[in-house]
Design an enzyme around this catalytic site. Sequence first.
Site, mmCIF file in Angstrom:
data_model
loop_
_atom_site.group_PDB
_atom_site.id
_atom_site.type_symbol
_atom_site.label_atom_id
_atom_site.label_comp_id
_atom_site.label_asym_id
_atom_site.label_seq_id
_atom_site.Cartn_x
_atom_site.Cartn_y
_atom_site.Cartn_z
ATOM 1 N N SER A 1 0.921 -1.104 -0.071
ATOM 2 C CA SER A 1 -0.020 -0.113 0.129
ATOM 3 C C SER A 1 0.984 1.411 0.076
ATOM 4 O O SER A 1 2.125 0.933 0.315
ATOM 5 C CB SER A 1 -1.090 0.104 1.054
ATOM 6 O OG SER A 1 -1.630 -1.161 1.164
ATOM 7 N N GLY A 2 0.315 2.424 -0.286
ATOM 8 C CA GLY A 2 1.052 3.514 -0.216
ATOM 9 C C GLY A 2 1.152 4.065 -1.676
ATOM 10 O O GLY A 2 1.779 5.029 -2.124
ATOM 11 N N HIS A 3 0.993 3.323 -2.941
ATOM 12 C CA HIS A 3 1.010 3.579 -4.326
ATOM 13 C C HIS A 3 -0.418 4.041 -4.957
ATOM 14 O O HIS A 3 -0.699 3.973 -6.076
ATOM 15 C CB HIS A 3 1.866 2.390 -4.981
ATOM 16 C CG HIS A 3 2.994 2.014 -4.327
ATOM 17 N ND1 HIS A 3 3.836 2.908 -4.137
ATOM 18 C CD2 HIS A 3 3.325 0.958 -4.065
ATOM 19 C CE1 HIS A 3 5.034 2.131 -3.741
ATOM 20 N NE2 HIS A 3 4.547 1.084 -3.421
ATOM 21 N N HIS B 1 9.234 3.575 -3.721
ATOM 22 C CA HIS B 1 9.401 3.363 -2.297
ATOM 23 C C HIS B 1 10.569 4.495 -1.794
ATOM 24 O O HIS B 1 10.986 4.472 -0.605
ATOM 25 C CB HIS B 1 10.063 2.176 -1.849
ATOM 26 C CG HIS B 1 9.239 1.117 -2.590
ATOM 27 N ND1 HIS B 1 9.452 0.306 -3.801
ATOM 28 C CD2 HIS B 1 7.915 0.439 -2.125
ATOM 29 C CE1 HIS B 1 8.397 -0.419 -4.178
ATOM 30 N NE2 HIS B 1 7.561 -0.530 -2.875
#
Length: 328
Positions: free
Chosen positions: A52-54, A216
């Site tokens: 997650s985070g994208h 990242h």
Amino acid sequence: MLINVPETVVADALRGMAAAHPELTVDVERRIVLRRDAPVAGQVALVSGGGSGHEPLHGGFVGPGMLAAACPGEVFTSPVPDQMVRAAAAVDSGAGVLFIVKNYTGDVLNFEMAAELAEDEGIQVAKVLVDDDVAVADSLYTAGRRGTGATLFVEKIAGAAAEEGAPLERVESIARRVNERSRSFGVALSACTTPAKGSPTFDLPDGELELGVGIHGEPGRERRPMMTSREIADFTVDAVLEDLRPSGPVIALVNGMGATPLLELYGFNAEVQRVLGERGVPVARTLVGNYVTSLDMAGCSVTLCEVDEELLRLWDAPVRTPALRWGR
């Protein structure tokens, strides 16, 4: 940060996604996002996932014309094989499942394990690795090139082929062709902040940028004093073209890293289009926005995919997902 506690940030986001998109089935506990109509009879199912985070990658690309399922991991962390197997079993109609895997070590290992487990359960599985980033040959997370913006092209174009009823071997071949014809390059204007750390994940001094950053926050080719949008476009597009060397038209993705306003992205797109025009590269389609992000990183990336008549037709085919939607 707009969160409760770091430990629940992914689950909280999935609950919110479920409330906003009733056309999806979101299993918060098992961390799977599915098309509500899955499995679709006679149709190859595309399954992807990653840390997650994208967002909107990958859950935002679940729906008709694209993914059948997505497996979100913890922030910047691969999902686990159990998620992938459950997703494959939930969407397999008997026509097979295509795993679309970004080239990060955890993703590759876990999807390979999941493919073996799924095949043990009688599910036919094929895998396509996305490795489009030309910035570096290796990184802290990869052996070879990183998978970035081309993931969107692979999921959309292969998803359209699956929607048309193409068999697994054909869908896999198209996905590979898209990856082979795609290249990306990213630039960071600021570092990203993970919920668990609560502070920037790497040091990028004011007045500097990172050329070739990974999604990242992995290091790129070099750091330089801040450049203008025109200068960044010249450097970025030339880095992509030097490797891709297209002989025909391209689809251009001008992507924000999460904290870049559309005002700036559209201005940057104008410069990208200028460079492509100066280099004699015709642009068939352009997509501008935040699609493959890195939390709150300010910055941008450029992805070019050289297309033929078939790939362009599949790109234009209808798609209905939370983050990508056009056609009927």
